[in-house]
Design a protein around this motif. Structure first.
Motif, short mmCIF file in Angstrom:
data_model
loop_
_atom_site.label_atom_id
_atom_site.label_comp_id
_atom_site.label_asym_id
_atom_site.label_seq_id
_atom_site.Cartn_x
_atom_site.Cartn_y
_atom_site.Cartn_z
N ASN A 1 59.49 75.65 62.02
CA ASN A 1 58.47 76.55 62.65
C ASN A 1 56.94 77.41 61.63
O ASN A 1 57.40 78.19 61.61
N THR B 1 51.29 71.42 57.14
CA THR B 1 52.26 70.74 57.52
C THR B 1 52.38 70.15 56.71
O THR B 1 52.29 69.67 55.58
N SER C 1 56.33 74.83 69.26
CA SER C 1 56.40 73.64 68.15
C SER C 1 57.70 72.74 67.90
O SER C 1 57.62 71.60 67.86
N ALA D 1 52.44 76.58 63.16
CA ALA D 1 51.91 76.27 64.36
C ALA D 1 52.56 77.11 65.32
O ALA D 1 53.27 78.38 65.49
#
Length: 586
Positions: free
Chosen positions: A472, A509, A479, A475
Motif C-alpha cells: 500500500n 500505482t 486496499s 491508497a
C-alpha cells in the motif's frame, strides 16, 4: 692589508659571517679557519658617571685605548637572520640585550588601498548577506497562510505531477475596490482554476471551474482560530462558488469540493483577491490583451477600443471582471477573458524583460507575497520559490486552458446556473488524472510514450504463474488486502501476498518486475488495467517463500479492488487555447 680590505679581497659578505649561537643567545663572528674569531661585543655597561643604573649610558673608555667596533675589526653586525628572511618577523632580543631601534617601514599606498578595499568588501558582503536575510524574513512575514485541514495531498513534490488550486475571490478588500463584486460578499470562489503540471514538466493544463456550476459540497472539517476542529456541513445541489466563504467555509472546503467533482486531489492552493490582479500586473509592467471589438462596460468599468492593449492595475481588474460586454454576457464568457489574461501574464513572466530586471523581480516578490493567501504547506518564500522553479520549466505553447464541460441547468426556466456535461467531463478529468497532455508532445516525449506502450505487447503468462507482492503506497487503508483477495479469489492470481505498507507514498500505482518476469507483468497489467507507464522494468524481490516476485505498489490513484486503472493515451477534443498565442476576445 687591513681587515676591511681582506673582507673585500676574499669576496666575503660581512653580514654572513655573524651567526646566532642558540646556546648562548649571542651573535658570533665566524671566519675562515685561518682567521681569528672574536666574540660579539656585549651590551655596553653604563657607568655611574654616565648616569649608570638601569637607564644606561655610554661606557667610559680606558685612557690610551681606542674602543673597537665590529666595523673596525672588519665587518658589520647583521640583523637577526629571521629578520633577513623575506616576509619574516624579527626575533625578540635575547634576555639581557636591548633591541636595536630600527625605523618602522611605512606601508605602501598600494597595500593601504588593498587592505582598505578588502575590509570594505568584507563589510559589503556581510551587509548584503544580512540585508538578504532580512529581506527574506520580510517576504516571509508578508505571506498569509491558512490550514489545508487535511484536504490536500500534503504539498507538491518535485518528482511528481503537480496540482495547484487557484482561487480568486469576490471579496471587497482594499481601497478602490468598492465598485467590484457583491458589497456583502464574504469572499466566494468567484474564479477557480485547477492547474495540472505534468510529471516531466513538458506540459500543463489549466482547468477553469465555472462559479455557477451545480455541485455537491462535502462536509468540511475546519481548524478554528483557537486550534479546535469544527465540521462545516456540506450542501447538495449548491453553486460551486459557495464552497468558499459561505457558512465560514475555508479554501480547504473548495479543495474538497474539487476532489469530489474531478477525482483529482490538489497538492496546494493559492487564493487571490481583487488587489492581487492590480498589484501583480503593476509589478510586471502590465500585460498585453486583445479585443475583437470596442468594449464600454459600466458594470466592470472597462472601456477599451478594438485591438491590443497593455493593461495593469485598475484596467486589468476591470478586464477580468467583465462579462456583460463579451460573448453571451455570462460567466462562461468571462472565463475566456480570464484565461486570456493569465496567458498574457504567463508570457510576460517568461519574458526576459521581467526575469532579468531586479527591480521588477523585487516588485513581483513584494506583490506576490502580499496579495496571495496560501495553504500551510506553502508558507515560506523558499517553498514558493521551489514551486516557481517547477512552473518556470513550462513552455507557454504547452500550457493549455480549457473549461469543465457543462450545459445549462435543465431544471431552470431562466438560465442562471449550469450542470456537468456527463458525456464529456469525465474524459477531461480522466486525462488530467492520467497526466495526459492536451497539446502535442515533443518527438522525444512521443518516443517515451511509445516505449511505455510497447511494454504491454507480447505474450502473457497464465494468472496462476503470476507471483507478486502487494504494497500500500498511498491508497486508502485496507486496499492491499482487498486487492489481494480480489486477485486470488476472482482472478486466479494465487501466488500473491500482502507485503504491508510501502516506504513512501506514490501518486500512481506501479508494478516493478525483472526482465524474465515481463510475461507475468503483462498478465497482471491486463487484469488490473495498468497502463504501460505503470510498468517499471527493474529487479525482482524475494517473497515470503524465498522465491522471486514482482512488486505491485498501490498509489493514490487506486480506486478499489477490481476498478480498472487504465488511463487514456490521448486527451479528449475540447474547446481550448494555449498560453503562447494571443486570442482576441469578442
Amino acid at each position: 692589508m687591513d681587515a676591511q680590505g681582506r673582507g673585500r679581497a676574499d669576496n666575503i659578505d660581512p653580514a654572513d659571517q655573524w651567526v646566532l649561537n642558540p646556546n648562548t643567545g649571542e651573535y658570533e663572528l665566524r671566519l675562515s679557519p685561518s682567521a681569528a674569531q672574536s666574540p660579539v661585543p656585549g651590551p655596553r655597561r653604563p657607568s655611574s658617571r654616565d648616569g649608570g643604573g638601569a637607564a644606561g649610558g655610554r661606557a667610559r673608555q680606558p685612557a690610551g685605548q681606542t674602543r673597537q667596533t665590529p666595523r673596525a675589526r672588519g665587518t658589520d653586525v647583521p640583523p637577526p637572520r629571521s629578520a633577513r628572511r623575506r616576509g619574516g618577523e624579527p626575533e625578540a632580543p635575547p634576555p639581557g640585550r636591548r633591541a636595536s631601534r630600527r625605523p618602522v617601514k611605512k606601508k605602501s599606498t598600494a597595500k593601504k588601498i588593498l587592505l582598505w578595499t578588502g575590509g570594505s568588501m568584507a563589510f559589503v558582503l556581510v551587509a548584503a548577506t544580512t540585508a538578504g536575510y532580512l529581506y527574506i524574513k520580510h517576504l516571509n512575514d508578508n505571506i498569509t497562510s491558512v490550514s489545508d485541514d487535511g484536504a490536500s495531498t500534503g504539498g507538491f513534490s518535485k518528482d511528481e505531477a503537480i496540482n495547484i488550486l487557484l482561487i480568486g475571490t469576490d471579496k471587497r478588500t482594499g481601497k478602490g475596490n468598492e465598485g467590484y463584486g457583491d458589497s456583502g460578499s464574504v469572499g466566494h470562489a468567484d474564479t477557480t482554476i485547477l492547474l495540472h503540471v505534468s510529471k516531466d514538466r513538458s506540459n500543463a493544463t489549466a482547468l477553469s471551474i465555472p462559479r455557477d456550476l451545480i455541485v455537491d459540497i462535502p462536509d468540511c472539517p475546519t481548524q478554528q482560530e483557537d486550534g479546535s476542529q469544527k465540521v462545516i456541513p456540506g450542501s447538495e445541489g449548491a453553486r460551486f462558488n459557495t464552497s468558499l466563504g459561505q457558512d465560514d467555509r475555508t479554501p480547504s472546503c473548495t479543495m474538497r469540493t474539487v476532489t469530489e467533482l474531478t477525482g483529482i486531489k490538489p497538492d496546494d492552493f493559492m487564493v487571490a483577491d481583487f488587489n492581487a490582479v492590480k498589484t501583480l500586473t503593476e509589478a510586471v509592467g502590465g500585460v498585453e490583451v486583445c479585443l475583437a471589438k470596442d468594449i464600454d462596460d459600466p458594470d466592470s468599468h472597462l472601456k477599451l477600443s478594438e485591438g491590443t492593449h497593455n493593461i495593469s492595475g485598475e484596467q486589468a481588474l476591470a478586464f477580468v471582471r467583465t462579462r456583460h460586454s463579451v460573448g453571451f454576457g455570462g460567466d462562461l464568457s468571462r472565463i475566456g477573458l480570464q484565461q486570456q489574461f493569465l496567458s498574457a501574464l504567463m508570457r510576460k513572466l517568461k519574458g526576459n524583460s521581467t526575469l532579468s530586471s531586479p527591480t521588477k523581480m523585487v516588485k513581483l516578490a513584494e506583490a506576490g507575497t502580499k496579495a496571495l493567501t496560501v495553504d500551510d504547506k506553502l508558507d515560506s518564500i523558499g517553498k514558493l520559490k521551489d514551486l516557481g522553479l517547477e512552473l518556470g520549466k513550462l513552455n507557454p505553447k504547452n500550457l493549455t486552458f480549457t473549461t469543465v464541460p457543462v450545459k445549462d441547468n435543465p431544471a431552470e426556466k431562466v438560465k442562471a446556473t449550469v450542470v456537468l456535461d456527463e458525456a464529456k467531463a469525465p474524459a477531461v478529468f480522466e486525462a488530467i488524472r492520467g497526466d495526459v497532455s492536451f497539446t502535442e508532445v515533443k518527438k522525444k516525449q512521443k518516443e517515451a510514450k511509445d516505449a511505455q506502450a510497447a511494454r504491454l505487447k507480447g505474450t502473457k503468462a497464465p494468472a496462476s504463474e503470476v507471483r507478486v507482492r502487494i504494497l500500500n503506497g498511498g491508497a486508502t487503508d485496507g486496499s492491499a488486502q482487498a486487492e489481494l483477495n480480489w486477485l486470488q479469489n476472482e482472478q486466479g492470481v494465487t501466488k500473491s501476498e500482502n507485503a504491508g505498507n510501502a516506504p513512501a507514498a506514490l501518486g500512481k500505482t506501479t508494478l516493478e518486475y525483472a526482465p524474465d518476469q515481463a510475461a507475468q507483468a503483462r498478465r497482471l497489467a491486463a487484469i488490473m488495467g495498468l497502463s504501460g507507464s505503470a510498468l517499471k522494468p527493474g529487479e525482482s524481490v524475494t517473497n515470503s517463500q524465498g522465491l522471486p516476485a514482482m512488486t505491485l505498489t498501490l498509489g493514490k490513484d487506486f480506486k478499489g479492488a477490481g476498478v480498472s486503472l487504465t488511463t487514456p493515451s490521448k486527451a479528449p477534443d475540447v474547446d481550448k487555447s494555449t498560453a503562447d498565442k494571443v486570442k482576441c476576445a469578442s
